[in-house]
Scaffold this motif. Structure first.
Motif, PDB file in Angstrom:
ATOM      1  N   SER A  29     -52.508 -22.406 -10.978  1.00 16.67           N
ATOM      2  CA  SER A  29     -51.386 -21.737 -10.335  1.00 16.67           C
ATOM      3  C   SER A  29     -51.026 -20.502 -11.141  1.00 16.67           C
ATOM      4  CB  SER A  29     -50.170 -22.669 -10.276  1.00 16.67           C
ATOM      5  OG  SER A  29     -49.763 -23.033 -11.580  1.00 16.67           O
ATOM      6  N   GLU A  31     -47.728 -19.478 -12.607  1.00 16.73           N
ATOM      7  CA  GLU A  31     -46.475 -20.221 -12.763  1.00 16.73           C
ATOM      8  C   GLU A  31     -45.883 -19.997 -14.153  1.00 16.73           C
ATOM      9  OE1 GLU A  31     -45.054 -24.868 -12.160  1.00 16.73           O
ATOM     10  OE2 GLU A  31     -47.151 -24.429 -12.605  1.00 16.73           O
ATOM     11  N   HIS A  33     -44.591 -20.567 -17.639  1.00 21.52           N
ATOM     12  CA  HIS A  33     -44.837 -21.575 -18.676  1.00 21.52           C
ATOM     13  C   HIS A  33     -44.130 -21.184 -19.973  1.00 21.52           C
ATOM     14  CE1 HIS A  33     -48.115 -22.900 -15.988  1.00 21.52           C
ATOM     15  NE2 HIS A  33     -48.041 -24.037 -16.642  1.00 21.52           N
ATOM     16  N   VAL A  39     -48.800 -16.911 -17.462  1.00 23.37           N
ATOM     17  CA  VAL A  39     -48.476 -17.553 -16.186  1.00 23.37           C
ATOM     18  C   VAL A  39     -49.717 -18.177 -15.538  1.00 23.37           C
ATOM     19  CG1 VAL A  39     -46.453 -16.129 -15.742  1.00 23.37           C
ATOM     20  CG2 VAL A  39     -48.691 -15.377 -14.892  1.00 23.37           C
ATOM     21  N   ASP A  42     -52.515 -22.793 -15.984  1.00 17.43           N
ATOM     22  CA  ASP A  42     -53.093 -23.968 -15.318  1.00 17.43           C
ATOM     23  C   ASP A  42     -54.539 -23.752 -14.903  1.00 17.43           C
ATOM     24  OD1 ASP A  42     -50.701 -25.292 -15.601  1.00 17.43           O
ATOM     25  OD2 ASP A  42     -50.007 -24.876 -13.572  1.00 17.43           O
ATOM     26  N   HIS A  73     -40.787 -25.077 -10.628  1.00 18.05           N
ATOM     27  CA  HIS A  73     -40.677 -23.725 -11.192  1.00 18.05           C
ATOM     28  C   HIS A  73     -40.835 -22.624 -10.149  1.00 18.05           C
ATOM     29  CE1 HIS A  73     -41.385 -26.170 -14.744  1.00 18.05           C
ATOM     30  NE2 HIS A  73     -40.913 -25.181 -15.473  1.00 18.05           N
ATOM     31  N   SER A  74     -40.673 -22.963  -8.884  1.00 19.11           N
ATOM     32  CA  SER A  74     -40.996 -21.987  -7.843  1.00 19.11           C
ATOM     33  C   SER A  74     -40.113 -20.736  -7.900  1.00 19.11           C
ATOM     34  CB  SER A  74     -40.895 -22.630  -6.458  1.00 19.11           C
ATOM     35  OG  SER A  74     -39.569 -23.074  -6.215  1.00 19.11           O
ATOM     36  N   TYR A  76     -38.795 -19.512 -10.782  1.00 18.10           N
ATOM     37  CA  TYR A  76     -38.854 -18.921 -12.120  1.00 18.10           C
ATOM     38  C   TYR A  76     -39.606 -17.591 -12.054  1.00 18.10           C
ATOM     39  CZ  TYR A  76     -37.072 -22.852 -14.914  1.00 18.10           C
ATOM     40  OH  TYR A  76     -36.281 -23.805 -15.499  1.00 18.10           O
ATOM     41  N   THR A  79     -43.686 -16.783 -10.792  1.00 22.31           N
ATOM     42  CA  THR A  79     -44.313 -17.978 -10.233  1.00 22.31           C
ATOM     43  C   THR A  79     -44.609 -17.716  -8.762  1.00 22.31           C
ATOM     44  OG1 THR A  79     -43.167 -19.482 -11.737  1.00 22.31           O
ATOM     45  CG2 THR A  79     -43.992 -20.419  -9.680  1.00 22.31           C
ATOM     46  N   MET A  81     -45.941 -19.936  -5.746  1.00 18.99           N
ATOM     47  CA  MET A  81     -46.303 -21.267  -5.286  1.00 18.99           C
ATOM     48  C   MET A  81     -46.394 -21.259  -3.761  1.00 18.99           C
ATOM     49  SD  MET A  81     -47.188 -23.845  -7.080  1.00 18.99           S
ATOM     50  CE  MET A  81     -46.390 -23.431  -8.621  1.00 18.99           C
ATOM     51  N   HIS A 113     -52.883 -27.557 -12.600  1.00 16.44           N
ATOM     52  CA  HIS A 113     -51.505 -27.702 -12.116  1.00 16.44           C
ATOM     53  C   HIS A 113     -51.384 -29.126 -11.598  1.00 16.44           C
ATOM     54  CE1 HIS A 113     -47.689 -26.780 -10.263  1.00 16.44           C
ATOM     55  NE2 HIS A 113     -48.150 -27.077  -9.058  1.00 16.44           N
ATOM     56  N   HIS A 155     -45.389 -29.950 -19.297  1.00 19.86           N
ATOM     57  CA  HIS A 155     -45.400 -28.593 -18.740  1.00 19.86           C
ATOM     58  C   HIS A 155     -44.939 -27.615 -19.810  1.00 19.86           C
ATOM     59  CE1 HIS A 155     -45.069 -25.364 -15.741  1.00 19.86           C
ATOM     60  NE2 HIS A 155     -44.007 -24.997 -16.456  1.00 19.86           N
TER      61      HIS A 155
END
Length: 239
Positions: A29, A31, A33, A39, A42, A73-74, A76, A79, A81, A113, A155
């Motif tokens: 992903s 995302e 971290h 990011v 994953d 974390h969508s 954040y 990110t 997703m 992920h 995570h």
């Protein structure tokens, strides 16, 4: 010879598949971290584990693929997703179908992920595929499903920081986190609790043990364990 399929000629691909008819499909992903990790972690970890497994045992590794679903974390920073699990599942199934046409006999879908929604998605794709009358068999796992690893999955905590450090030490910078002496984590807190979402928390968005005093000597054993686990999966039948 690298196991990365994008670096291989058709003859080299066939040479590797003659040793082990396995294709690895690493997923991840984009995302958040924490400030100390990239990011893309994953996918970087899944790809690195797959490469090491294939280079040791044969087979090929497809490029890392980033669309993923689920997790907390969508919203954040940085990110991305997906809200369309069926679309991702359909595209994964297309890849399995093409691998089957090309004569590959085993596909290992590995997601770095490991939100529950992602686990359900990739396992569902493998289950639906294996219900077909095809020669290719598929198995799907997330790195979070490794049984009894030397460091427990998390995570952006110790597990993910150590695993990425084993693969790309230059991408792990715990010095960007608040000083642990000046800004300690609250005593007795749940490291996976909702408080880690607070904007004023020194470990905001990090769910798991505090990575700020990272014991980097634990990185290589963790990677070795996960590579061995994935190599074992690549030889199993069915799920």
């Amino acid at each position: 010879m690298s196991a990365a399929v994008e670096l291989l000629s058709p003859a080299q691909i066939e040479e590797r598949l003659a040793r082990a008819s396995v294709a690895y499909l690493p997923l991840g992903s984009l995302e958040f971290h924490g400030p100390h990790l990239p990011v893309g972690l994953d996918a970087l970890t899944a790809y690195g584990v797959c490469l090491a497994a294939a280079e040791a045992s044969g087979g090929i590794v497809l490029p890392a693929w980033y669309p993923s679903v689920g997790g907390e974390h969508s919203r954040y920073p940085w990110t991305f997703m997906s809200d369309s699990p069926p679309t991702i599942g359909a595209l994964l199934t297309e890849r399995l179908a093409r691998l089957d046409e090309l004569g590959v006999r085993r596909a290992v879908i590995l997601s770095g992920h490991f939100a529950e929604e992602q686990r359900a998605l990739v396992e569902g794709v493998a289950d639906d595929w294996n219900a077909r009358a095809t020669a290719l068999r598929a198995v799907a796992r997330t790195l979070g499903q490794a049984p009894e690893p030397p460091v427990a999955p998390d995570h952006a905590g110790r597990f993910e920081s150590l695993l990425l450090y084993a693969l790309h030490p230059d991408l792990v910078d715990v010095g960007t986190l608040p000083d642990p002496d000046a800004h300690p984590a609250p005593v007795g807190e749940d490291p996976f609790g909702a408080d880690r979402h607070r904007a004023d928390h020194p470990l905001r968005g990090i769910f798991g043990p505090d990575p700020r005093r990272l014991d980097t000597e634990a990185a290589a054993p963790l990677l070795d364990y996960l590579v061995g686990w994935v190599r074992d999966i690549s030889t199993q039948q069915g799920r």
